[in-house]
Scaffold this motif. Structure first.
Motif, PDB file in Angstrom:
ATOM      1  N   VAL A  47    -123.529  49.455  19.770  1.00  0.00           N
ATOM      2  CA  VAL A  47    -123.365  50.903  19.879  1.00  0.00           C
ATOM      3  C   VAL A  47    -124.397  51.458  20.856  1.00  0.00           C
ATOM      4  O   VAL A  47    -125.397  50.801  21.178  1.00  0.00           O
ATOM      5  CB  VAL A  47    -123.525  51.590  18.502  1.00  0.00           C
ATOM      6  N   ARG A  48    -124.162  52.679  21.309  1.00  0.00           N
ATOM      7  CA  ARG A  48    -125.101  53.329  22.222  1.00  0.00           C
ATOM      8  C   ARG A  48    -126.068  54.203  21.432  1.00  0.00           C
ATOM      9  O   ARG A  48    -125.660  54.894  20.498  1.00  0.00           O
ATOM     10  CB  ARG A  48    -124.338  54.165  23.249  1.00  0.00           C
ATOM     11  N   PRO A  49    -127.342  54.185  21.771  1.00  0.00           N
ATOM     12  CA  PRO A  49    -128.323  55.009  21.046  1.00  0.00           C
ATOM     13  C   PRO A  49    -128.207  56.480  21.425  1.00  0.00           C
ATOM     14  O   PRO A  49    -127.880  56.813  22.560  1.00  0.00           O
ATOM     15  CB  PRO A  49    -129.669  54.421  21.499  1.00  0.00           C
ATOM     16  N   ASP A  50    -128.481  57.328  20.457  1.00  0.00           N
ATOM     17  CA  ASP A  50    -128.490  58.768  20.697  1.00  0.00           C
ATOM     18  C   ASP A  50    -129.896  59.277  20.970  1.00  0.00           C
ATOM     19  O   ASP A  50    -130.075  60.341  21.559  1.00  0.00           O
ATOM     20  CB  ASP A  50    -127.901  59.515  19.491  1.00  0.00           C
ATOM     21  N   VAL A 159    -133.697  59.317  27.111  1.00  0.00           N
ATOM     22  CA  VAL A 159    -132.262  59.429  26.896  1.00  0.00           C
ATOM     23  C   VAL A 159    -131.782  60.781  27.406  1.00  0.00           C
ATOM     24  O   VAL A 159    -132.306  61.824  27.010  1.00  0.00           O
ATOM     25  CB  VAL A 159    -131.907  59.268  25.403  1.00  0.00           C
ATOM     26  N   PHE A 160    -130.788  60.776  28.296  1.00  0.00           N
ATOM     27  CA  PHE A 160    -130.254  62.003  28.878  1.00  0.00           C
ATOM     28  C   PHE A 160    -129.039  62.494  28.086  1.00  0.00           C
ATOM     29  O   PHE A 160    -128.532  61.803  27.204  1.00  0.00           O
ATOM     30  CB  PHE A 160    -129.888  61.774  30.345  1.00  0.00           C
ATOM     31  N   ASP A 161    -128.597  63.695  28.416  1.00  0.00           N
ATOM     32  CA  ASP A 161    -127.484  64.305  27.692  1.00  0.00           C
ATOM     33  C   ASP A 161    -126.193  63.500  27.815  1.00  0.00           C
ATOM     34  O   ASP A 161    -125.347  63.537  26.926  1.00  0.00           O
ATOM     35  CB  ASP A 161    -127.241  65.736  28.191  1.00  0.00           C
ATOM     36  N   ASP A 162    -126.025  62.790  28.929  1.00  0.00           N
ATOM     37  CA  ASP A 162    -124.806  61.999  29.116  1.00  0.00           C
ATOM     38  C   ASP A 162    -124.869  60.637  28.424  1.00  0.00           C
ATOM     39  O   ASP A 162    -123.944  59.836  28.532  1.00  0.00           O
ATOM     40  CB  ASP A 162    -124.511  61.808  30.601  1.00  0.00           C
ATOM     41  N   ARG A 199    -130.675  55.251  36.211  1.00  0.00           N
ATOM     42  CA  ARG A 199    -130.085  55.448  34.883  1.00  0.00           C
ATOM     43  C   ARG A 199    -129.220  54.243  34.499  1.00  0.00           C
ATOM     44  O   ARG A 199    -128.462  53.739  35.307  1.00  0.00           O
ATOM     45  CB  ARG A 199    -129.260  56.733  34.844  1.00  0.00           C
ATOM     46  N   PHE A 200    -129.354  53.863  33.241  1.00  0.00           N
ATOM     47  CA  PHE A 200    -128.658  52.683  32.730  1.00  0.00           C
ATOM     48  C   PHE A 200    -127.916  53.026  31.444  1.00  0.00           C
ATOM     49  O   PHE A 200    -128.300  53.940  30.717  1.00  0.00           O
ATOM     50  CB  PHE A 200    -129.651  51.544  32.448  1.00  0.00           C
ATOM     51  N   TYR A 201    -126.862  52.263  31.202  1.00  0.00           N
ATOM     52  CA  TYR A 201    -126.242  52.283  29.885  1.00  0.00           C
ATOM     53  C   TYR A 201    -126.968  51.267  29.026  1.00  0.00           C
ATOM     54  O   TYR A 201    -127.250  50.157  29.463  1.00  0.00           O
ATOM     55  CB  TYR A 201    -124.754  51.914  29.975  1.00  0.00           C
ATOM     56  N   VAL A 202    -127.262  51.668  27.803  1.00  0.00           N
ATOM     57  CA  VAL A 202    -127.974  50.786  26.877  1.00  0.00           C
ATOM     58  C   VAL A 202    -127.161  50.668  25.599  1.00  0.00           C
ATOM     59  O   VAL A 202    -126.655  51.668  25.071  1.00  0.00           O
ATOM     60  CB  VAL A 202    -129.381  51.337  26.563  1.00  0.00           C
ATOM     61  N   LYS A 203    -127.051  49.447  25.109  1.00  0.00           N
ATOM     62  CA  LYS A 203    -126.379  49.225  23.843  1.00  0.00           C
ATOM     63  C   LYS A 203    -127.278  48.406  22.919  1.00  0.00           C
ATOM     64  O   LYS A 203    -127.946  47.465  23.360  1.00  0.00           O
ATOM     65  CB  LYS A 203    -125.044  48.505  24.050  1.00  0.00           C
ATOM     66  N   ILE A 204    -127.268  48.803  21.649  1.00  0.00           N
ATOM     67  CA  ILE A 204    -128.040  48.118  20.615  1.00  0.00           C
ATOM     68  C   ILE A 204    -127.089  47.785  19.469  1.00  0.00           C
ATOM     69  O   ILE A 204    -125.945  48.238  19.458  1.00  0.00           O
ATOM     70  CB  ILE A 204    -129.199  48.984  20.099  1.00  0.00           C
ATOM     71  N   GLN A 205    -127.562  47.015  18.518  1.00  0.00           N
ATOM     72  CA  GLN A 205    -126.720  46.693  17.366  1.00  0.00           C
ATOM     73  C   GLN A 205    -126.832  47.795  16.311  1.00  0.00           C
ATOM     74  O   GLN A 205    -127.889  48.396  16.118  1.00  0.00           O
ATOM     75  CB  GLN A 205    -127.121  45.336  16.785  1.00  0.00           C
TER      76      GLN A 205
END
Length: 281
Positions: A47-50, A159-162, A199-205
Protein backbone atom coordinates in the motif's frame (compact mmCIF):
# COMPACT_ATOMS: atom_id res chain seq x y z
CA UNK A 1 -33.10 -40.97 -29.71
CA UNK A 2 -32.10 -38.73 -26.89
CA UNK A 3 -29.35 -39.82 -24.52
CA UNK A 4 -29.54 -38.65 -20.93
CA UNK A 5 -26.25 -37.21 -19.71
CA UNK A 6 -25.52 -38.01 -16.12
CA UNK A 7 -23.32 -35.96 -13.86
CA UNK A 8 -19.99 -37.54 -13.00
CA UNK A 9 -19.79 -35.71 -9.67
CA UNK A 10 -19.63 -38.10 -6.70
CA UNK A 11 -22.53 -37.99 -4.26
CA UNK A 12 -22.89 -39.61 -0.89
CA UNK A 13 -26.03 -41.17 0.48
CA UNK A 14 -28.11 -38.63 2.37
CA UNK A 15 -26.26 -35.64 0.91
CA UNK A 16 -28.60 -32.81 -0.01
CA UNK A 17 -28.51 -31.43 -3.51
CA UNK A 18 -27.56 -27.76 -3.61
CA UNK A 19 -29.66 -25.61 -5.89
CA UNK A 20 -27.81 -23.25 -8.15
CA UNK A 21 -28.71 -19.61 -7.67
CA UNK A 22 -28.68 -17.20 -10.54
CA UNK A 23 -26.41 -14.23 -10.03
CA UNK A 24 -28.44 -11.08 -9.84
CA UNK A 25 -27.48 -7.97 -11.74
CA UNK A 26 -24.85 -5.95 -9.92
CA UNK A 27 -23.93 -8.80 -7.56
CA UNK A 28 -20.72 -9.59 -9.41
CA UNK A 29 -19.43 -6.06 -8.96
CA UNK A 30 -20.19 -6.02 -5.24
CA UNK A 31 -18.46 -9.38 -4.69
CA UNK A 32 -15.37 -8.27 -6.59
CA UNK A 33 -15.23 -5.06 -4.59
CA UNK A 34 -15.56 -7.04 -1.39
CA UNK A 35 -12.80 -9.39 -2.54
CA UNK A 36 -10.52 -6.44 -3.34
CA UNK A 37 -11.27 -4.95 0.06
CA UNK A 38 -10.27 -8.19 1.76
CA UNK A 39 -7.05 -8.31 -0.25
CA UNK A 40 -6.20 -4.72 0.66
CA UNK A 41 -6.65 -5.59 4.33
CA UNK A 42 -4.08 -8.40 4.23
CA UNK A 43 -0.86 -7.73 6.24
CA UNK A 44 1.45 -8.37 3.27
CA UNK A 45 -0.48 -6.20 0.80
CA UNK A 46 1.59 -3.39 -0.70
CA UNK A 47 0.00 0.00 0.00
CA UNK A 48 1.02 3.64 -0.33
CA UNK A 49 1.73 5.63 2.84
CA UNK A 50 -0.37 8.66 3.70
CA UNK A 51 2.13 10.09 6.19
CA UNK A 52 5.90 10.08 6.53
CA UNK A 53 5.70 8.17 9.84
CA UNK A 54 4.13 5.22 8.01
CA UNK A 55 7.22 4.60 5.87
CA UNK A 56 8.89 1.63 7.56
CA UNK A 57 9.71 -2.01 6.96
CA UNK A 58 10.07 -3.44 3.42
CA UNK A 59 9.84 -0.52 0.99
CA UNK A 60 9.38 -0.38 -2.78
CA UNK A 61 10.55 2.89 -4.40
CA UNK A 62 9.80 3.66 -8.05
CA UNK A 63 9.27 6.66 -10.31
CA UNK A 64 7.37 7.57 -13.50
CA UNK A 65 10.50 8.54 -15.46
CA UNK A 66 10.38 10.51 -18.73
CA UNK A 67 11.10 7.35 -20.74
CA UNK A 68 9.48 4.55 -18.78
CA UNK A 69 8.77 3.80 -15.09
CA UNK A 70 11.87 2.85 -13.13
CA UNK A 71 12.54 1.49 -9.66
CA UNK A 72 15.55 1.74 -7.37
CA UNK A 73 17.32 -1.64 -7.26
CA UNK A 74 20.46 -2.89 -5.57
CA UNK A 75 22.73 -5.26 -7.48
CA UNK A 76 24.38 -7.31 -4.74
CA UNK A 77 26.76 -8.94 -7.23
CA UNK A 78 28.33 -5.65 -8.31
CA UNK A 79 27.49 -3.79 -5.10
CA UNK A 80 25.84 -0.94 -6.99
CA UNK A 81 22.53 0.90 -7.07
CA UNK A 82 20.67 0.29 -10.32
CA UNK A 83 17.72 2.13 -11.85
CA UNK A 84 15.80 -0.64 -13.56
CA UNK A 85 12.87 -0.07 -15.97
CA UNK A 86 9.75 -1.66 -14.55
CA UNK A 87 8.43 -2.55 -18.00
CA UNK A 88 11.55 -4.64 -18.71
CA UNK A 89 10.76 -7.09 -15.94
CA UNK A 90 6.98 -6.88 -16.28
CA UNK A 91 5.20 -10.20 -16.44
CA UNK A 92 1.92 -10.92 -18.18
CA UNK A 93 -0.10 -10.25 -15.03
CA UNK A 94 1.43 -6.80 -14.48
CA UNK A 95 1.61 -5.47 -18.04
CA UNK A 96 -1.91 -4.07 -17.84
CA UNK A 97 -1.52 -2.88 -14.25
CA UNK A 98 -1.49 0.86 -13.65
CA UNK A 99 1.72 2.40 -12.34
CA UNK A 100 0.41 3.11 -8.84
CA UNK A 101 -0.68 -0.53 -8.49
CA UNK A 102 2.75 -1.97 -9.28
CA UNK A 103 4.38 -4.17 -6.66
CA UNK A 104 7.95 -5.53 -6.44
CA UNK A 105 8.65 -8.68 -8.43
CA UNK A 106 12.20 -9.28 -7.18
CA UNK A 107 13.89 -8.99 -3.79
CA UNK A 108 16.50 -6.62 -5.27
CA UNK A 109 13.70 -4.03 -5.65
CA UNK A 110 12.96 -3.99 -1.93
CA UNK A 111 14.66 -1.76 0.63
CA UNK A 112 14.24 -1.98 4.40
CA UNK A 113 13.28 1.27 6.12
CA UNK A 114 14.13 1.71 9.79
CA UNK A 115 13.78 4.69 12.06
CA UNK A 116 14.60 5.70 15.61
CA UNK A 117 11.43 6.17 17.65
CA UNK A 118 10.33 9.79 17.59
CA UNK A 119 12.80 10.77 14.86
CA UNK A 120 11.58 12.26 11.54
CA UNK A 121 14.51 10.68 9.67
CA UNK A 122 14.77 7.13 8.31
CA UNK A 123 17.52 4.79 7.16
CA UNK A 124 17.20 2.83 3.92
CA UNK A 125 19.03 -0.51 3.92
CA UNK A 126 19.36 -2.96 1.06
CA UNK A 127 17.11 -6.00 1.29
CA UNK A 128 19.69 -8.31 -0.27
CA UNK A 129 23.33 -9.00 0.42
CA UNK A 130 24.88 -7.85 3.68
CA UNK A 131 22.47 -4.97 4.24
CA UNK A 132 24.23 -1.78 3.16
CA UNK A 133 22.78 1.68 3.88
CA UNK A 134 21.77 4.22 1.25
CA UNK A 135 23.93 7.29 1.81
CA UNK A 136 24.75 10.63 0.23
CA UNK A 137 27.89 12.73 0.71
CA UNK A 138 28.24 16.51 0.59
CA UNK A 139 28.94 16.39 -3.16
CA UNK A 140 25.61 14.69 -3.90
CA UNK A 141 27.09 11.26 -4.66
CA UNK A 142 24.65 8.50 -3.69
CA UNK A 143 25.89 5.01 -2.82
CA UNK A 144 24.97 1.92 -0.84
CA UNK A 145 28.28 0.58 0.44
CA UNK A 146 28.28 1.46 4.13
CA UNK A 147 27.55 -1.09 6.84
CA UNK A 148 27.08 1.48 9.63
CA UNK A 149 24.62 4.34 9.79
CA UNK A 150 25.54 7.95 10.39
CA UNK A 151 24.31 11.45 9.46
CA UNK A 152 24.90 10.84 5.73
CA UNK A 153 22.70 7.72 5.91
CA UNK A 154 19.72 9.64 7.27
CA UNK A 155 16.83 10.67 5.02
CA UNK A 156 13.77 12.77 5.80
CA UNK A 157 10.74 11.62 3.77
CA UNK A 158 8.36 14.37 2.64
CA UNK A 159 4.88 13.22 1.54
CA UNK A 160 3.08 15.53 -0.91
CA UNK A 161 -0.64 15.97 -1.50
CA UNK A 162 -0.52 13.75 -4.60
CA UNK A 163 0.88 10.88 -2.52
CA UNK A 164 4.40 11.04 -3.97
CA UNK A 165 7.41 11.17 -1.66
CA UNK A 166 10.68 13.11 -1.74
CA UNK A 167 13.73 12.14 0.34
CA UNK A 168 15.84 14.95 1.83
CA UNK A 169 19.37 14.21 3.08
CA UNK A 170 21.31 15.71 5.97
CA UNK A 171 22.56 18.52 3.70
CA UNK A 172 18.92 19.53 3.01
CA UNK A 173 19.16 18.41 -0.62
CA UNK A 174 16.78 16.02 -2.35
CA UNK A 175 17.34 12.59 -3.85
CA UNK A 176 16.74 12.72 -7.61
CA UNK A 177 17.08 10.79 -10.86
CA UNK A 178 19.69 12.40 -13.10
CA UNK A 179 20.60 11.65 -16.71
CA UNK A 180 24.34 11.41 -17.39
CA UNK A 181 26.46 10.93 -20.49
CA UNK A 182 25.28 8.18 -22.80
CA UNK A 183 21.68 8.52 -21.64
CA UNK A 184 22.29 6.53 -18.47
CA UNK A 185 20.24 7.29 -15.36
CA UNK A 186 21.68 7.52 -11.89
CA UNK A 187 20.70 8.75 -8.43
CA UNK A 188 21.95 12.10 -7.20
CA UNK A 189 21.46 13.88 -3.89
CA UNK A 190 22.10 17.55 -4.65
CA UNK A 191 18.74 18.93 -5.86
CA UNK A 192 17.62 22.16 -4.23
CA UNK A 193 13.90 21.67 -4.94
CA UNK A 194 11.54 18.70 -5.07
CA UNK A 195 10.37 18.67 -8.68
CA UNK A 196 9.34 15.82 -10.97
CA UNK A 197 12.68 13.99 -10.86
CA UNK A 198 12.84 14.29 -7.08
CA UNK A 199 9.46 12.67 -6.40
CA UNK A 200 8.94 8.93 -6.05
CA UNK A 201 6.11 6.52 -5.51
CA UNK A 202 6.63 4.56 -2.33
CA UNK A 203 4.91 1.38 -1.27
CA UNK A 204 5.06 -0.37 2.09
CA UNK A 205 3.35 -3.43 3.51
CA UNK A 206 -0.04 -2.94 5.12
CA UNK A 207 1.03 -4.35 8.49
CA UNK A 208 3.58 -1.56 8.97
CA UNK A 209 1.05 1.11 8.04
CA UNK A 210 -1.28 -0.24 10.70
CA UNK A 211 1.62 -0.41 13.15
CA UNK A 212 2.29 3.30 12.61
CA UNK A 213 -1.38 4.08 13.31
CA UNK A 214 -1.30 2.04 16.52
CA UNK A 215 1.81 3.87 17.70
CA UNK A 216 0.19 7.22 16.95
CA UNK A 217 -2.91 6.30 18.94
CA UNK A 218 -0.78 5.01 21.79
CA UNK A 219 1.19 8.23 21.80
CA UNK A 220 -2.01 10.26 21.96
CA UNK A 221 -3.20 8.17 24.90
CA UNK A 222 -6.08 6.52 23.05
CA UNK A 223 -4.85 2.96 23.59
CA UNK A 224 -2.53 3.36 26.52
CA UNK A 225 -3.21 4.17 30.14
CA UNK A 226 -5.39 7.20 30.62
CA UNK A 227 -3.44 10.25 31.65
CA UNK A 228 -3.92 11.12 35.31
CA UNK A 229 -5.98 14.28 35.79
CA UNK A 230 -5.14 15.33 39.33
CA UNK A 231 -7.81 18.00 39.51
CA UNK A 232 -10.63 15.60 38.62
CA UNK A 233 -9.22 12.87 40.87
CA UNK A 234 -9.02 15.24 43.81
CA UNK A 235 -12.61 16.37 43.36
CA UNK A 236 -13.82 12.78 43.38
CA UNK A 237 -11.70 11.29 46.15
CA UNK A 238 -10.06 14.08 48.16
CA UNK A 239 -12.42 17.06 48.14
CA UNK A 240 -14.03 18.32 51.33
CA UNK A 241 -15.57 21.58 52.45
CA UNK A 242 -17.09 23.10 49.30
CA UNK A 243 -15.09 20.73 47.12
CA UNK A 244 -11.81 22.49 47.76
CA UNK A 245 -8.99 20.97 45.71
CA UNK A 246 -5.30 21.58 46.21
CA UNK A 247 -2.89 20.99 43.31
CA UNK A 248 0.88 21.46 43.45
CA UNK A 249 3.84 20.57 41.28
CA UNK A 250 5.43 18.48 44.03
CA UNK A 251 2.22 16.52 44.62
CA UNK A 252 1.83 15.86 40.91
CA UNK A 253 5.34 14.39 40.67
CA UNK A 254 4.79 12.30 43.80
CA UNK A 255 1.52 10.86 42.50
CA UNK A 256 3.02 9.98 39.12
CA UNK A 257 5.90 8.23 40.84
CA UNK A 258 3.49 6.33 43.10
CA UNK A 259 1.41 5.28 40.09
CA UNK A 260 4.47 3.81 38.38
CA UNK A 261 5.37 1.92 41.59
CA UNK A 262 1.82 0.57 41.97
CA UNK A 263 0.98 2.36 45.22
CA UNK A 264 -1.22 5.17 43.95
CA UNK A 265 -4.09 4.54 46.40
CA UNK A 266 -1.73 4.56 49.37
CA UNK A 267 -0.07 7.79 48.22
CA UNK A 268 -3.42 9.52 47.73
CA UNK A 269 -4.56 8.53 51.23
CA UNK A 270 -1.31 9.82 52.72
CA UNK A 271 -1.71 13.07 50.82
CA UNK A 272 -5.28 13.50 52.01
CA UNK A 273 -4.23 12.94 55.59
CA UNK A 274 -1.45 15.49 55.20
CA UNK A 275 -3.81 18.10 53.71
CA UNK A 276 -6.29 17.60 56.55
CA UNK A 277 -3.60 17.97 59.20
CA UNK A 278 -2.32 21.15 57.54
CA UNK A 279 -5.84 22.51 57.46
CA UNK A 280 -6.52 22.08 61.17
CA UNK A 281 -3.07 23.11 62.37
Amino acid sequence: MSVEVRSTKLKFKGEKTKKKRKREEGEEGSSSRRRRGEEDDQPDTWVRPDQAAEIRGPTFIFQPSDRSPICINYDSTRGKIMLQPLDKEAVEETKETSLTERVPTDVSQVWVTTRVAGSPTVNLRTGVGEGKFLSCDKHGLVSADREARGPEEEWTPVVFDDGMVAFMNVYEKYLSVDEVAGGQLQLRGDSEEAGFRERFYVKIQNRYKKEAHEEKKLKEGMLGEASMDEVSTNKIYQAWGQARSVVSHEDRKALKKAKKEGRLAEAMLDRRAKLKSDRFC
